[in-house]
Every structure is written in structure tokens, then in C-alpha cells.
Design a protein around this motif. Structure first.
Motif, PDB file in Angstrom:
ATOM      1  N   ASP A  74       4.038  -0.326  -8.871  1.00 25.88           N
ATOM      2  CA  ASP A  74       2.634  -0.443  -8.475  1.00 25.88           C
ATOM      3  C   ASP A  74       2.457  -0.252  -6.970  1.00 25.88           C
ATOM      4  O   ASP A  74       1.510   0.381  -6.522  1.00 25.88           O
ATOM      5  CB  ASP A  74       2.031  -1.766  -8.940  1.00 25.88           C
ATOM      6  CG  ASP A  74       2.708  -2.983  -8.347  1.00 25.88           C
ATOM      7  OD1 ASP A  74       3.901  -2.914  -7.984  1.00 25.88           O
ATOM      8  OD2 ASP A  74       2.040  -4.035  -8.240  1.00 25.88           O
ATOM      9  N   GLN A  75       3.391  -0.760  -6.168  1.00 28.18           N
ATOM     10  CA  GLN A  75       3.313  -0.588  -4.720  1.00 28.18           C
ATOM     11  C   GLN A  75       3.657   0.855  -4.330  1.00 28.18           C
ATOM     12  O   GLN A  75       3.025   1.438  -3.449  1.00 28.18           O
ATOM     13  CB  GLN A  75       4.245  -1.560  -4.005  1.00 28.18           C
ATOM     14  CG  GLN A  75       3.788  -3.000  -4.102  1.00 28.18           C
ATOM     15  CD  GLN A  75       4.721  -3.940  -3.356  1.00 28.18           C
ATOM     16  OE1 GLN A  75       5.660  -3.531  -2.688  1.00 28.18           O
ATOM     17  NE2 GLN A  75       4.449  -5.242  -3.487  1.00 28.18           N
TER      18      GLN A  75
ATOM     19  N   VAL B 144       0.592   3.241  -5.025  1.00 32.69           N
ATOM     20  CA  VAL B 144      -0.507   3.151  -4.068  1.00 32.69           C
ATOM     21  C   VAL B 144      -0.093   3.723  -2.723  1.00 32.69           C
ATOM     22  O   VAL B 144      -0.872   4.399  -2.051  1.00 32.69           O
ATOM     23  CB  VAL B 144      -1.048   1.699  -3.961  1.00 32.69           C
ATOM     24  CG1 VAL B 144      -0.111   0.805  -3.184  1.00 32.69           C
ATOM     25  CG2 VAL B 144      -2.430   1.680  -3.322  1.00 32.69           C
TER      26      VAL B 144
ATOM     27  N   LEU C 222      -8.153   0.036 -10.044  1.00 32.83           N
ATOM     28  CA  LEU C 222      -8.266  -1.178  -9.232  1.00 32.83           C
ATOM     29  C   LEU C 222      -9.596  -1.185  -8.488  1.00 32.83           C
ATOM     30  O   LEU C 222     -10.206  -0.138  -8.281  1.00 32.83           O
ATOM     31  CB  LEU C 222      -7.143  -1.223  -8.180  1.00 32.83           C
ATOM     32  CG  LEU C 222      -5.711  -1.197  -8.672  1.00 32.83           C
ATOM     33  CD1 LEU C 222      -4.765  -0.999  -7.488  1.00 32.83           C
ATOM     34  CD2 LEU C 222      -5.389  -2.485  -9.396  1.00 32.83           C
TER      35      LEU C 222
ATOM     36  N   ALA D  68      -8.558  -4.762  -4.194  1.00 37.78           N
ATOM     37  CA  ALA D  68      -7.229  -4.921  -4.795  1.00 37.78           C
ATOM     38  C   ALA D  68      -6.302  -3.792  -4.352  1.00 37.78           C
ATOM     39  O   ALA D  68      -5.121  -4.021  -4.080  1.00 37.78           O
ATOM     40  CB  ALA D  68      -7.331  -4.953  -6.317  1.00 37.78           C
ATOM     41  N   MET D  69      -6.838  -2.566  -4.243  1.00 39.18           N
ATOM     42  CA  MET D  69      -6.031  -1.445  -3.773  1.00 39.18           C
ATOM     43  C   MET D  69      -5.578  -1.686  -2.341  1.00 39.18           C
ATOM     44  O   MET D  69      -4.412  -1.479  -2.004  1.00 39.18           O
ATOM     45  CB  MET D  69      -6.835  -0.140  -3.864  1.00 39.18           C
ATOM     46  CG  MET D  69      -6.069   1.126  -3.480  1.00 39.18           C
ATOM     47  SD  MET D  69      -5.899   1.498  -1.715  1.00 39.18           S
ATOM     48  CE  MET D  69      -7.581   1.530  -1.156  1.00 39.18           C
TER      49      MET D  69
ATOM     50  N   SER E 247      -5.204  -4.540  -0.805  1.00 38.03           N
ATOM     51  CA  SER E 247      -4.227  -5.628  -0.809  1.00 38.03           C
ATOM     52  C   SER E 247      -2.852  -5.118  -1.243  1.00 38.03           C
ATOM     53  O   SER E 247      -1.831  -5.413  -0.626  1.00 38.03           O
ATOM     54  CB  SER E 247      -4.705  -6.743  -1.746  1.00 38.03           C
ATOM     55  OG  SER E 247      -3.742  -7.746  -1.839  1.00 38.03           O
ATOM     56  N   ARG E 248      -2.831  -4.309  -2.302  1.00 46.65           N
ATOM     57  CA  ARG E 248      -1.573  -3.763  -2.801  1.00 46.65           C
ATOM     58  C   ARG E 248      -0.958  -2.814  -1.769  1.00 46.65           C
ATOM     59  O   ARG E 248       0.255  -2.820  -1.554  1.00 46.65           O
ATOM     60  CB  ARG E 248      -1.815  -3.026  -4.116  1.00 46.65           C
ATOM     61  CG  ARG E 248      -0.534  -2.609  -4.795  1.00 46.65           C
ATOM     62  CD  ARG E 248      -0.773  -1.974  -6.129  1.00 46.65           C
ATOM     63  NE  ARG E 248      -1.233  -2.957  -7.096  1.00 46.65           N
ATOM     64  CZ  ARG E 248      -1.578  -2.653  -8.347  1.00 46.65           C
ATOM     65  NH1 ARG E 248      -1.490  -1.419  -8.777  1.00 46.65           N
ATOM     66  NH2 ARG E 248      -1.994  -3.593  -9.169  1.00 46.65           N
TER      67      ARG E 248
ATOM     68  N   HIS F 210      -1.387  -2.964   1.486  1.00 47.29           N
ATOM     69  CA  HIS F 210      -0.872  -3.805   2.581  1.00 47.29           C
ATOM     70  C   HIS F 210       0.496  -4.372   2.212  1.00 47.29           C
ATOM     71  O   HIS F 210       1.432  -4.342   3.024  1.00 47.29           O
ATOM     72  CB  HIS F 210      -1.868  -4.930   2.881  1.00 47.29           C
ATOM     73  CG  HIS F 210      -1.370  -5.890   3.905  1.00 47.29           C
ATOM     74  ND1 HIS F 210      -1.303  -5.574   5.244  1.00 47.29           N
ATOM     75  CD2 HIS F 210      -0.885  -7.152   3.775  1.00 47.29           C
ATOM     76  CE1 HIS F 210      -0.802  -6.603   5.901  1.00 47.29           C
ATOM     77  NE2 HIS F 210      -0.552  -7.571   5.038  1.00 47.29           N
ATOM     78  N   ARG F 211       0.625  -4.897   0.985  1.00 43.91           N
ATOM     79  CA  ARG F 211       1.915  -5.438   0.538  1.00 43.91           C
ATOM     80  C   ARG F 211       2.986  -4.345   0.486  1.00 43.91           C
ATOM     81  O   ARG F 211       4.135  -4.569   0.856  1.00 43.91           O
ATOM     82  CB  ARG F 211       1.770  -6.106  -0.829  1.00 43.91           C
ATOM     83  CG  ARG F 211       1.059  -7.439  -0.790  1.00 43.91           C
ATOM     84  CD  ARG F 211       1.186  -8.206  -2.103  1.00 43.91           C
ATOM     85  NE  ARG F 211       0.845  -7.445  -3.280  1.00 43.91           N
ATOM     86  CZ  ARG F 211      -0.375  -7.340  -3.799  1.00 43.91           C
ATOM     87  NH1 ARG F 211      -1.380  -7.963  -3.224  1.00 43.91           N
ATOM     88  NH2 ARG F 211      -0.591  -6.621  -4.877  1.00 43.91           N
ATOM     89  N   ALA F 212       2.609  -3.151   0.032  1.00 41.41           N
ATOM     90  CA  ALA F 212       3.567  -2.046  -0.053  1.00 41.41           C
ATOM     91  C   ALA F 212       4.047  -1.637   1.336  1.00 41.41           C
ATOM     92  O   ALA F 212       5.242  -1.427   1.550  1.00 41.41           O
ATOM     93  CB  ALA F 212       2.926  -0.846  -0.767  1.00 41.41           C
TER      94      ALA F 212
END
Length: 188
Positions: free
Chosen positions: A135-136, A139, A159, A163-164, A166-167, A169-171
Motif C-alpha cells: 500500500d505504501q 502510493v 482512498l 488518507a492518501m 497520510s499513507r 507521508h508514512r511511505a
């Protein structure tokens, strides 16, 4: 008089889709033809080049033709086709990344040492990218590699924009962390 550019395309209706699923060749041909403008628009918004978009659209239409019987809900044709196009675009990106890792660079290198260092750095980044959860990785590739707009990426992945983001940023954070952890290994 409406021009072709102004013409609003509609998805095939459920009755036509059911007939196509039942094996009616005329209905199947009509479903494919009526889906084509939407599929091309999806591909153009998701793929990195018009040529890739054309290839992805053609592949998606072939899948529609061959596998319409596997579509569970006739009202879900648009979302099913969007996922197929998205997967085709991602498949092309993976192919291009793999191919670029195999092919030597066309630009002249300053030295053999620089060439080796660039190749090692590219391999390190590719490995860090492959290590991300799917998922990361999706994106990150759509937004940062293909350069697609955030809203397009969010829609492609199903998404919300928040949510996109946020994902993404985490990626990015996970990729930075992974690269920082291997930075010492990459230096001679």
C-alpha cells in the motif's frame, strides 16, 4: 450540433452487461466499445506517458473482453475497470524499473568508479522501495515516481485525499528511514 469532444460518454447499462456475461457477442462488443473512452481516460490519468496509457487501455479492454463473466456485480463495471487499468499502469512501472536496472545508462560516466557508485545507489533505493508494504509502495510510485496529482492517486487507490496524504507521508518516512539505515553500508 454536438461535437465528439462535447459528447458525454456513458457506461453500458446493466442489461447489456448481463447479456455480455451470458455470452452474447454483440452485447459484449458493445460493452467493450462503450467502455473504451472511460478506460482510455483512466489510463491517461494514471500512466506516465500517452504510449503507456494506450498500452494499459488496450490490455484492460482485452481483460474486459475475456473476463467479463467474472464481474460479480454488473453495477461495478467502472470500478472494476479502474482497478484493471491501475494494475496495468503499475505493471508497466515495475517493468520499466526492472528494465532500467538491467540496462546500462546511455549517458557517459565520469569514471568507472562513478558508474559503480550510481548503480549501487540505484540498487539500494530500489531495494528500499521493494521493502515497503504494498500500500505504501503503490502510493509512493503513483505520486512521486509517476508524478500523478494527489486527487488522482487517491481515486486510483480508493482512498480519500487525506488518507492518501497520510499513507504517502508514512511511505516517504519509511523510505527515508530505510535509506538512512543502509547509508553506512553503501559508503566505501
Amino acid at each position: 450540433m454536438r461535437t465528439r469532444a462535447n459528447r458525454r460518454f456513458t457506461w453500458p447499462d446493466e442489461r447489456l452487461i448481463r447479456a455480455a456475461q451470458g455470452g452474447d457477442l454483440t452485447s459484449l462488443t458493445t460493452v467493450v466499445m462503450e467502455s473504451q473512452p472511460h478506460v482510455r481516460r483512466f489510463a491517461l490519468s494514471l500512466c506516465s506517458s500517452p504510449q503507456d496509457a494506450e498500452d494499459a487501455a488496450q490490455e484492460a479492454l482485452i481483460i474486459l473482453y475475456r473476463k467479463i463473466g467474472t464481474l460479480r456485480a454488473t453495477g461495478a463495471l467502472a470500478s472494476w475497470m479502474f482497478r484493471i487499468v491501475r494494475n496495468e499502469c503499475l505493471r508497466q512501472v515495475r517493468f520499466l524499473v526492472a528494465r532500467s536496472e538491467e540496462e546500462p545508462s546511455a549517458e557517459p560516466e565520469a569514471s568507472a568508479e562513478d558508474a559503480v557508485l550510481r548503480r549501487l545507489e540505484a540498487e539500494r533505493i530500489a531495494a528500499a522501495l521493494r521493502a515497503l508494504p504494498l500500500d505504501q509502495r503503490q502510493v509512493l510510485v503513483l505520486r512521486d515516481v509517476q508524478g500523478l496529482p494527489g486527487r488522482t492517486v487517491a481515486d486510483a487507490l480508493g482512498l480519500s485525499t487525506a488518507a492518501m496524504k497520510s499513507r504517502l507521508h508514512r511511505a516517504r518516512a519509511a523510505l527515508r528511514h530505510s535509506l538512512a539505515a543502509t547509508e553506512g553500508d553503501a559508503r566505501p
